[in-house]
Design an enzyme around this catalytic site. Sequence first.
Site: not given
Ligand SMILES: O=C(O)[C@H]1O[C@H](OP(=O)(O)OP(=O)(O)OC[C@H]2O[C@@H](n3ccc(=O)[nH]c3=O)[C@H](O)[C@@H]2O)[C@H](O)[C@@H](O)[C@H]1O
Length: 425
Positions: A238
């Site tokens: 991504y």
């Molecule tokens: O800023 C971005 O560019 C991206 O932001 C977002 O990604 P992330 O920051 O990864 O958000 P998100 O999935 O909500 O996980 C948040 C936290 O929860 C943790 N997480 C996640 C899932 C889970 O089951 N458990 C968990 O601890 C996980 O490890 C993380 O620490 C958008 O989805 C992406 O499309 C893109 O725009």
Amino acid sequence: MPSLEEELFPSTPGKFKDRNRHFHRCFASTSTMFLWALFLIALTASYICFQSFMDSGNRYFTATWGGHHWEKNVINSAQIRRSHGGMSVLVTGAAGFVGSHVSLALKKRGDGVVGIDNFNNYYDPSLKKARKNLLNQNSIFIVDGDINDSKLLVKLFDIARFTHVMHLAAQAGVRYAMENPGSYIHSNIAGLVTLLEVCKNSNPQPAIVWASSSSVYGLNEKVPFSESDRTDQPASLYAATKKAGEEITHTYNHIYGLSITGLRFFTVYGPWGRPDMAYFSFTRNILQGKPITVYRGKNRVDLARDFTYIDDVVKGCIGSLDTSGKSTGSGGKKRGPAPYRIFNLGNTSPVTVPMMVAMLEKHLKVKAKKNFVVMPGNGDVPFTHANISSARKEFGYKPTTDLQTGLKKFVKWYLSYYGYDQGKL
Ligand SMILES: O=C(O)[C@H]1O[C@H](OP(=O)(O)OP(=O)(O)OC[C@H]2O[C@@H](n3ccc(=O)[nH]c3=O)[C@H](O)[C@@H]2O)[C@H](O)[C@@H](O)[C@H]1O
């Protein structure tokens, strides 16, 4: 006296058999079979032709764009309804989370807005349909189509002279890239290039503002993340496609004079959000009494995100559109240098994931069943933290919603949209 013929072929068949008769009967039955075979072949061929005609007919009849009525809708929706400095914006991914909010905000201040969305099923399309209805109620027309459909894009530019493109259509999600890598190439690379090709050829060229991502910082450890920091170590496909998008848009700026602004969004959240994101799926699970999985880094270090509230991001998008400057080319030819900009749109105050869960528990008044697991090697990064001084300087970007307040608004929306009992169904 019976004729020879009668002798050889008596009127009552079977009374006598001779070789000739046998031959003729054989011949007769073979030719009948042959005719039957021909008939069956012809029937099958006609059936196949009919089917393919029906298929193409269906494609034609189910085509979701084109026609007088459709064109009228596009023209009306694209029309600027304010006297000074209005813009006409094509919003890609308009039925998406950020796309729907930006579209409404633009329309509210009198700009022309036409949306396009392919309503894919990466997450529940009924939520996208509901956003679309909301936009329709606000006189925003959304075209059901894919940004890879260059004919559709050319048609849209033919009938509505967009001054700007807010490009938000993308395959989002960091971890899903391991399951379906092709979808990232389709939307974030091929779709982007198709859109840029059409923009570069259109006359006048629009200015383009588009969604990059905080994930381009990848394994960068210098905090807070500044636009000039390294972005050549993506941790997920991504992130790699978003980084590629930054390079691709640069070439279109350089060769064709397209005005380009890339916005690095930092974990945007809020009402009408994306069900695949942690805060959203955690809310659903907590209400359903199901456990949630909370990732942790090495040595039990909590992961952290610079969660950014949707209204702040919308202000950043609109500020970017307002200050984008003009593309300089026309008809595929560059006439001079055009702006190329990249901005972080974050909140500048990272919050750990367990703290985010605690806030949800408070607003939902339900305790979460938490399973802590070590962060799998699936593209995640341990933390994000935005330096937003460039966006502040350029267009006064100043986020005003902290996570506690933003999640409260999200929960309020969630419960009004799904209801308290929805989760228990
Ligand atoms: O800023 C971005 O560019 C991206 O932001 C977002 O990604 P992330 O920051 O990864 O958000 P998100 O999935 O909500 O996980 C948040 C936290 O929860 C943790 N997480 C996640 C899932 C889970 O089951 N458990 C968990 O601890 C996980 O490890 C993380 O620490 C958008 O989805 C992406 O499309 C893109 O725009």
